[in-house]
Scaffold this motif. Structure first.
Motif, PDB file in Angstrom:
ATOM      1  N   THR A 195      -4.649   2.963  -4.371  1.00  0.00           N
ATOM      2  CA  THR A 195      -5.635   2.663  -3.329  1.00  0.00           C
ATOM      3  C   THR A 195      -4.953   2.288  -2.025  1.00  0.00           C
ATOM      4  O   THR A 195      -5.334   2.756  -0.946  1.00  0.00           O
TER       5      THR A 195
ATOM      6  N   VAL B  85      -6.053  -4.566  -6.418  1.00  0.00           N
ATOM      7  CA  VAL B  85      -6.514  -3.184  -6.543  1.00  0.00           C
ATOM      8  C   VAL B  85      -5.328  -2.317  -6.947  1.00  0.00           C
ATOM      9  O   VAL B  85      -4.186  -2.774  -6.985  1.00  0.00           O
TER      10      VAL B  85
ATOM     11  N   THR C 236      -3.585   5.216  -0.339  1.00  0.00           N
ATOM     12  CA  THR C 236      -4.639   5.969   0.359  1.00  0.00           C
ATOM     13  C   THR C 236      -4.963   5.311   1.705  1.00  0.00           C
ATOM     14  O   THR C 236      -5.037   5.984   2.735  1.00  0.00           O
ATOM     15  N   HIS C 237      -5.137   4.020   1.700  1.00  0.00           N
ATOM     16  CA  HIS C 237      -5.410   3.317   2.954  1.00  0.00           C
ATOM     17  C   HIS C 237      -4.284   3.556   3.951  1.00  0.00           C
ATOM     18  O   HIS C 237      -4.517   3.813   5.127  1.00  0.00           O
TER      19      HIS C 237
ATOM     20  N   SER D  39      -1.051  -4.281  -3.297  1.00  0.00           N
ATOM     21  CA  SER D  39      -2.034  -4.008  -4.352  1.00  0.00           C
ATOM     22  C   SER D  39      -2.143  -5.193  -5.293  1.00  0.00           C
ATOM     23  O   SER D  39      -3.239  -5.548  -5.745  1.00  0.00           O
TER      24      SER D  39
END
Lengths: 213, 213
Positions: A182, A178, A185-186, A173
């Motif tokens: 996130t 980001v 989640t990916h 990240s």
DNA sequence: TTTTTTCTAATGGTTTTCCAGTAGTTTTAC
DNA sequence: GTAAAACTACTGGAAAACCATTAGAAAAAA
């Protein structure tokens, strides 16, 4: 043993061709033994001379083509030619795919001379045939077989590689600017696509599907 | 071309052996051509007959052993034997590992007869040698290449596979009837040996070193 | 341009891994 | 038969991964 037959070899390994030539010549009464090194060469030949080849030994990993797709095209052009996959991959899914595309059998490259002979004879008799090791592999059905290869987005591919490099979600990240959430989640989406429950099998599966170096 | 030499082949593919035999016999003046199918067989032989073999063509993916570790042991037992890796894997890291463990060169199995001959001659002359395709691969440098392959114990290999299959330490411990803490220790030892800091890179590295299917 | 997909992000909690060190027991090798 | 290696197991705590679900914004495809 057999009436005279025509066999073709499609392989880019000189050593393998040489070895097959020796084995085939000593055990079969050959009308002709043809050799091809690329899928392109073979397709070109078979488009002109249809159904003249009795058996094709088809290497799956060729420089110019993917063997499964090639098999399909060959069977379209020359349906009477028995196509035997001949490769190092003892991967159940690959064998299944090949069969689904018209192949008449599959041999591992570590097959013995007698196994090779048997498979060729079997194929000539219209049977679907496998070398011994393959038999055991395909006899035990595995759940994750008919799983089609999940299409990954670019972002997912990128993150998959970073995970494989051992980077944590936080590190990734930071690098991609980001939120860590996130990346999480990916990561979860990736595992869902591959139908696995942790990174270990994620990386393993990705490797098997040639998605990682 | 050469004075009479002794060559050994260690490969579990009858077709490959047959092909190599043909090529070697037609191009070299051989004193002897020995064939082995498992790492165990070869180690057994070479432990008794040290330094009698001039060149070994070593398949990296064998049923019983990992080729890199095997190479190391062979060079310990018989340092004068030139070991040439002979495999399908065009993986830079693998080649480097092999060299770090004493190999004298590396050929891809798709090498032509003339390339094979050249490599053997090179090796006999004390050079480190590669088939053409490998030359291009190793010419582009990448970091973290020359780690030596850590020898894994049987238990570690077993657990490594189970981790790769996505099983947790608890699941593994249940299956192997030992404490979860033991598995954690094995897991940590594995990561230490590979010098990585999590399972993701553990699995990736193990894959690159051909320790997993 | 509208629809779909992808990328982004969050809540809130549970499980597992990761780290560092120690140590008894069993197996293998010399 | 002894030394070395491998296998086993523990404490205790921090970090990271894993789970389920929702949802707005951006990008790509229809």
């Amino acid at each position: 043993m057999n009436s005279s037959i025509t066999i073709a070899i499609l392989d880019d390994h000189p050593v393998v061709i040489e070895g097959l030539r020796k084995i085939l010549h000593t055990h079969f009464q050959l009308k002709e033994l043809l050799e091809f090194h690329t899928g392109h060469d073979f397709i070109e030949y078979v488009a002109k001379q249809r159904n003249t080849i009795d058996v094709l030994l088809l290497d799956i990993t060729l420089p110019d083509t993917n063997g499964v797709e090639l098999c399909r095209r060959i069977k379209l052009l020359s349906p009477n030619t028995k196509v035997l996959g001949f490769s190092n991959h003892n991967d159940r899914a690959l064998v299944m795919q090949l069969l689904a595309n018209g192949a008449n059998g599959y041999l591992l490259k570590n097959a013995s001379a007698s196994e090779i002979m048997r498979c060729i004879t079997d194929a000539m008799n219209g049977q679907i045939t496998f070398s011994e090791e393959i038999k055991t592999i395909i006899s035990k059905p595995s759940p994750s077989d008919l799983r089609t290869v999940p299409p990954l987005t670019k972002r997912e591919q990128q993150i998959l590689k970073m995970i494989a490099d051992g980077r944590t979600s936080n590190e990734i990240s930071a690098e991609l600017q980001v939120s860590p959430l996130t990346i999480e989640t990916h990561r979860r989406n990736l595992m869902q696509k591959f139908d696995v429950k942790n990174v270990a099998s994620l990386i393993k599966t990705a490797h098997q599907l040639k998605l990682l170096s």
